[in-house]
Motif scaffolding. Structure first.
Motif, PDB file in Angstrom:
ATOM      1  N   LYS A  29       0.939  -1.151  -0.005  1.00  0.00           N
ATOM      2  CA  LYS A  29       0.022   0.025   0.077  1.00  0.00           C
ATOM      3  C   LYS A  29       0.743   1.386  -0.058  1.00  0.00           C
ATOM      4  N   ILE A  75      -7.163  -6.104   1.392  1.00  0.00           N
ATOM      5  CA  ILE A  75      -6.893  -6.338   2.914  1.00  0.00           C
ATOM      6  C   ILE A  75      -7.596  -4.802   3.439  1.00  0.00           C
ATOM      7  N   SER A 204       3.746  -6.398  10.333  1.00  0.00           N
ATOM      8  CA  SER A 204       5.062  -6.146  10.593  1.00  0.00           C
ATOM      9  C   SER A 204       5.442  -6.436  12.216  1.00  0.00           C
ATOM     10  N   ARG A 219       0.161 -10.443   6.872  1.00  0.00           N
ATOM     11  CA  ARG A 219       0.324  -9.515   5.899  1.00  0.00           C
ATOM     12  C   ARG A 219       1.381  -8.543   6.611  1.00  0.00           C
ATOM     13  N   GLY A 221       3.742  -5.311   5.299  1.00  0.00           N
ATOM     14  CA  GLY A 221       4.425  -4.283   4.542  1.00  0.00           C
ATOM     15  C   GLY A 221       5.690  -3.561   4.940  1.00  0.00           C
ATOM     16  N   SER A 222       5.771  -2.684   5.969  1.00  0.00           N
ATOM     17  CA  SER A 222       6.827  -2.063   6.300  1.00  0.00           C
ATOM     18  C   SER A 222       8.248  -2.824   6.306  1.00  0.00           C
TER      19      SER A 222
END
Ligand SMILES: *Cc1c(COP(=O)(O)O)cnc(C)c1O
Length: 229
Positions: A29, A75, A204, A219, A221-222
């Motif tokens: 995202k 999500i 994360s 899930r 990301g960072s």
């Protein structure tokens, strides 16, 4: 390879080592398409987005670049007026965030837009934080499972949650939220003929706890795109 591409590949490898049976959804995202390409070229195929418009654009850009076999997971919080657009996205494989009966009704009404099966996760609010969406009663969850029973386009895959956001002790709170999701899964399975619902939990900061507790999907990301271990 650019420094960033090396970092993304290293971060993915680091997380893969922790996974065991759990599957990783790389959350993009905050990532432009060139970073998604870096993860793709490092061998990753499952990506998650939380806004329909962004997902639509990134999905088409990846196809134009010749990367046809990306699996997209939605999500984020889904508004009913965006359902139609979401279902038209060619390689959408799963929606992790069905958070109300009303949204599910819209999804069922719009399924003519779909030319393939989509996996559904029902989102559960396990932290009692008001701004967080999600089912908060077993009765509604069971109603939702009945609505999806033997559907031709949707397959109920499991339950999803997000750990507590505002917390002094994220480890304790993540554990509590995840344990609550596991108990709710057990209760739903015992009151329906559903077996082996899957769990989508862990991001994360709390993914290791989620894996330890048996999550099927994390899930992240960072940790992949925005920092180094
Ligand atoms: C952003 C987001 C993630 C990933 O969060 P990170 O902290 O960047 O790993 C996971 N799940 C949902 C629902 C999200 O919105």
């Amino acid at each position: 390879m650019s420094d960033k591409a090396v970092l993304v590949a290293k971060n993915l490898n680091h997380i893969y080592k922790d996974l065991n049976q759990t599957k990783l959804i790389a959350v993009t995202k905050y990532s432009p398409v060139d970073e998604i390409v870096m993860a793709y070229l490092a061998g990753h195929k499952d990506f998650g987005e939380n806004k329909v418009q962004d997902l639509k654009e990134k999905s088409h850009q990846m196809i134009e670049l010749g990367f046809q076999d990306v699996h997209w997971h939605f999500i984020g919080h889904l508004q009913t007026n965006k359902v139609k657009d979401l279902l038209k996205i060619p390689n959408l494989v799963a929606i992790h965030s069905i958070d109300s009966i009303k949204l599910l009704e819209e999804l069922l009404k719009r399924k003519v837009e779909l030319d393939h099966t989509v996996e559904i996760f029902l989102q559960v609010n396990t932290s009692d934080e008001e701004e967080k969406s999600g089912f908060d009663s077993i009765e509604d969850l069971i109603t939702a499972t009945k609505m999806l029973e033997n559907d031709s386009k949707y397959h109920l895959t499991g339950l999803m949650t997000i750990g507590k956001i505002r917390t002094e002790n994220f480890e304790v709170d993540a554990r509590n939220c995840f344990q609550k999701l596991i108990s709710i899964k057990d209760e739903v399975e015992s009151k329906t003929n559903l077996k082996k619902l899957k769990l989508s939990m862990g991001m994360s900061q709390d993914y290791k706890i989620a894996i330890e507790m048996g999550s099927d999907f994390v899930r992240i990301g960072s940790l992949i795109f925005n920092q180094s271990f």
